[in-house]
Design a protein around this motif. Structure first.
Motif: not given
Length: 71
Positions: A56-61, A63
């Motif tokens: 999970q990326q910092e922006d909520g998306s 990868r």
């Protein structure tokens, strides 16, 4: 290969991902970026025998790195 699926409505991200996987050779990796955790895709990848890792990326998306099975 990186496939950015952000901004797409289901089932477009899953369909794009499965189509891209068909173009890869065995043991090649595909990185996808999705707005949400692709639960239905995970079930399909399990059935097909592909390996995947999700971060999970910092922006909520999310990868997800998918390695195409060699079977």
């Amino acid at each position: 290969m990186i496939l950015d699926n952000r901004g797409l409505e289901p089932p477009q991200p899953m369909m794009r991902t499965l189509t891209a996987l068909e173009e890869l050779t065995d043991k090649e990796a595909l990185v996808i970026i999705n707005d949400r955790r692709p639960m239905f895709l995970f079930a399909e990848l399990d059935e097909l025998g592909h390996l995947y890792e999700t971060v999970q990326q910092e922006d909520g998306s999310f990868r997800i790195t998918i390695t195409k099975s060699g079977d």
